[in-house]
Design a protein around this motif. Structure first.
Motif, PDB file in Angstrom:
ATOM      1  N   THR A 231       0.889  -1.269   0.070  1.00  0.00           N
ATOM      2  CA  THR A 231      -0.170  -0.162   0.015  1.00  0.00           C
ATOM      3  C   THR A 231       0.967   1.448   0.118  1.00  0.00           C
ATOM      4  OG1 THR A 231       0.001   0.111   2.417  1.00  0.00           O
ATOM      5  CG2 THR A 231      -1.718  -1.159   1.297  1.00  0.00           C
ATOM      6  N   VAL A 232       0.191   2.444  -0.200  1.00  0.00           N
ATOM      7  CA  VAL A 232       0.986   3.652  -0.214  1.00  0.00           C
ATOM      8  C   VAL A 232       1.475   3.946   1.005  1.00  0.00           C
ATOM      9  CG1 VAL A 232       0.840   6.278  -0.455  1.00  0.00           C
ATOM     10  CG2 VAL A 232      -0.522   4.597  -1.852  1.00  0.00           C
ATOM     11  N   ALA A 233       0.756   3.666   2.171  1.00  0.00           N
ATOM     12  CA  ALA A 233       1.319   3.867   3.540  1.00  0.00           C
ATOM     13  C   ALA A 233       2.773   2.983   3.750  1.00  0.00           C
ATOM     14  CB  ALA A 233       0.098   3.483   4.379  1.00  0.00           C
ATOM     15  N   ARG A 234       2.558   1.489   3.317  1.00  0.00           N
ATOM     16  CA  ARG A 234       3.816   0.834   3.483  1.00  0.00           C
ATOM     17  C   ARG A 234       5.121   1.471   2.575  1.00  0.00           C
ATOM     18  NH1 ARG A 234       3.086  -2.572   7.826  1.00  0.00           N
ATOM     19  NH2 ARG A 234       1.291  -3.676   7.708  1.00  0.00           N
ATOM     20  N   LEU A 235       4.551   1.940   1.425  1.00  0.00           N
ATOM     21  CA  LEU A 235       5.899   2.495   0.871  1.00  0.00           C
ATOM     22  C   LEU A 235       6.330   3.845   1.540  1.00  0.00           C
ATOM     23  CD1 LEU A 235       4.588   2.262  -2.812  1.00  0.00           C
ATOM     24  CD2 LEU A 235       6.363   0.859  -1.781  1.00  0.00           C
ATOM     25  N   ALA A 236       5.526   4.613   2.071  1.00  0.00           N
ATOM     26  CA  ALA A 236       6.079   5.757   2.765  1.00  0.00           C
ATOM     27  C   ALA A 236       6.865   5.290   3.942  1.00  0.00           C
ATOM     28  CB  ALA A 236       4.782   6.505   2.974  1.00  0.00           C
ATOM     29  N   GLY A 237       6.411   4.212   4.650  1.00  0.00           N
ATOM     30  CA  GLY A 237       7.004   3.916   5.757  1.00  0.00           C
ATOM     31  C   GLY A 237       8.414   3.249   5.288  1.00  0.00           C
ATOM     32  N   LEU A 238       8.578   2.549   4.258  1.00  0.00           N
ATOM     33  CA  LEU A 238       9.742   1.893   3.572  1.00  0.00           C
ATOM     34  C   LEU A 238      10.762   3.077   3.379  1.00  0.00           C
ATOM     35  CD1 LEU A 238      11.554  -0.511   2.676  1.00  0.00           C
ATOM     36  CD2 LEU A 238      10.238  -0.259   0.420  1.00  0.00           C
ATOM     37  N   LEU A 239      10.112   4.029   2.755  1.00  0.00           N
ATOM     38  CA  LEU A 239      11.117   5.099   2.549  1.00  0.00           C
ATOM     39  C   LEU A 239      11.688   5.742   3.784  1.00  0.00           C
ATOM     40  CD1 LEU A 239       9.185   7.005  -0.543  1.00  0.00           C
ATOM     41  CD2 LEU A 239      11.479   5.877  -0.590  1.00  0.00           C
ATOM     42  N   ALA A 240      10.966   5.981   4.771  1.00  0.00           N
ATOM     43  CA  ALA A 240      11.276   6.769   5.918  1.00  0.00           C
ATOM     44  C   ALA A 240      12.395   5.673   6.591  1.00  0.00           C
ATOM     45  CB  ALA A 240      10.075   6.790   6.980  1.00  0.00           C
ATOM     46  N   VAL A 241      12.270   4.449   6.683  1.00  0.00           N
ATOM     47  CA  VAL A 241      13.231   3.528   7.354  1.00  0.00           C
ATOM     48  C   VAL A 241      14.520   3.720   6.591  1.00  0.00           C
ATOM     49  CG1 VAL A 241      13.763   1.211   7.622  1.00  0.00           C
ATOM     50  CG2 VAL A 241      11.447   2.135   8.183  1.00  0.00           C
ATOM     51  N   GLU A 242      14.515   3.705   5.225  1.00  0.00           N
ATOM     52  CA  GLU A 242      15.657   3.785   4.317  1.00  0.00           C
ATOM     53  C   GLU A 242      16.168   5.028   4.536  1.00  0.00           C
ATOM     54  OE1 GLU A 242      14.920   0.627   0.676  1.00  0.00           O
ATOM     55  OE2 GLU A 242      14.705   2.640   0.177  1.00  0.00           O
ATOM     56  N   ALA A 243      15.400   6.205   4.732  1.00  0.00           N
ATOM     57  CA  ALA A 243      16.249   7.445   5.033  1.00  0.00           C
ATOM     58  C   ALA A 243      16.964   7.401   6.257  1.00  0.00           C
ATOM     59  CB  ALA A 243      15.226   8.653   5.018  1.00  0.00           C
TER      60      ALA A 243
END
Length: 344
Positions: A231-243
């Motif tokens: 989901t979009v929320a999961r992708l946003a969470g992934l980007l935050a973790v990678e940052a």
């Protein structure tokens, strides 16, 4: 008045990343299935073998051995790549299932296990006026070590979490990646001159091979229906973790190198080689290890790759404005660097 829209110089959108996005879109609209999938899979396997054959043929064994004289720097980069990164990846397990799904976490952990880049590390080290020969050798050593270490780490840390992961997968890694690499080393004496004369053509082969692997992996994912899990929320969470992951490694590699007594030029090489991950090496390995779930497994790596390019471009240009060190503090330069590096 019409004005041409240009991207800021500090925001590098790699054309290869755009090609990757286009390939993913093609796989979403026209995924290979049935007989076409078998043909694409066979072509992907051959392309990966060719890719690692070229890696081996381009790397001068003697020059790589000469570079070992700067062994402390290389050990530091390898420690960042294959020790600190995996430890941070394991620490992120606590984010499942609140921020990351188990499948996305497997991809994030796999990202932490792949080797460092070569070409982008060299480019950013050069821009920042760091120790470029050291960056070349460090990236090359990381790629060689990763052929063996990455599958072993994945077997022990990911294990059964990676669908399709087994002892057969390790054998496929050896047959598909390591043996072609060794063959390239053995035949370098006869093909090295040709590779040097046709760098641009071979760069297209590199990129074309990776795009074929991406198309095959994402086609399998579309046919299997696994993209409904993201989901979009999961992708946003992934980007935050990678940052957070990238920021942590940039800080540790820079200040840790200072604590270890490295001079400025070496610290720059360590920061850029020790904080990045190779898309070119990671994609083929993921296609072998994860099978139909490779598309989710490589998604974190693809996002991290573009993020590291953007952030490191800003850092490199700022480092270029730093005062030059005194001659007595200049970094020792190892012997000649390996031949034409591949895109990572």
């Amino acid at each position: 008045m019409n004005r041409r829209v240009t991207l800021p110089s500090w925001l590098p959108i790699d054309p290869f990343i755009l090609a990757l996005v286009g390939t993913v879109a093609l796989a979403a609209l026209l995924p290979a299935s049935g007989g076409a999938a078998e043909v694409a899979g066979g072509a992907s396997t051959g392309a990966v073998a060719l890719l690692f054959f070229l890696y081996g043929a381009r790397l001068s064994t003697q020059e790589a051995l000469d570079g070992l004289r700067h062994w402390r720097l290389h050990v530091t980069v390898l420690g960042c790549t294959f020790v600190l990164f995996p430890l941070l990846g394991l620490a992120a397990r606590g984010l499942v299932p609140f921020v990351l799904t188990p499948q996305l976490y497997d991809g994030l952990l796999f990202l932490c296990l792949v080797p460092s880049t070569i070409q982008s590390s060299i480019a950013f080290t050069s821009i920042a006026r760091g120790n470029v020969p050291a960056a070349i050798c460090a990236g090359s050593f990381s790629s060689i070590v990763g052929i063996v270490v990455t599958p072993l780490l994945a077997a022990s840390l990911i294990g059964g979490g990676a669908v399709g992961f087994s002892a057969d997968s390790l054998l496929k890694i050896v047959a598909q990646l390591l043996l072609p690499f060794v063959a390239g080393q053995l035949l370098r004496r006869w093909v090295g001159g040709f590779l040097t004369r046709h760098k641009k053509l071979l760069s297209l082969v590199d990129r074309g091979s990776i795009l074929l692997v991406v198309y095959t992996a994402f086609s399998e994912g579309m046919v299997a229906g696994i993209w409904h899990q993201v989901t979009v929320a999961r992708l946003a969470g992934l980007l935050a973790v990678e940052a957070v992951l990238l920021a942590a490694m940039l800080a540790v590699s820079w200040y840790g190198a200072k604590r270890l007594g490295f001079v400025r030029g070496d610290r720059i090489a360590i920061q850029f080689a020790g904080s990045k991950k190779s898309l070119a090496a990671g994609l083929p390995m993921a296609s072998v290890l994860f099978g139909a779930h490779a598309s989710l497994a490589v998604l974190p790596l693809m996002l991290f790759h573009q993020m590291q390019l953007m952030v490191c471009a800003v850092i490199a240009k700022r480092r270029a404005g730093d005062p030059q060190p005194r001659a007595a503090e200049a970094a020792p330069v190892p012997a000649a660097a390996p031949g034409d590096p591949v895109r990572s």
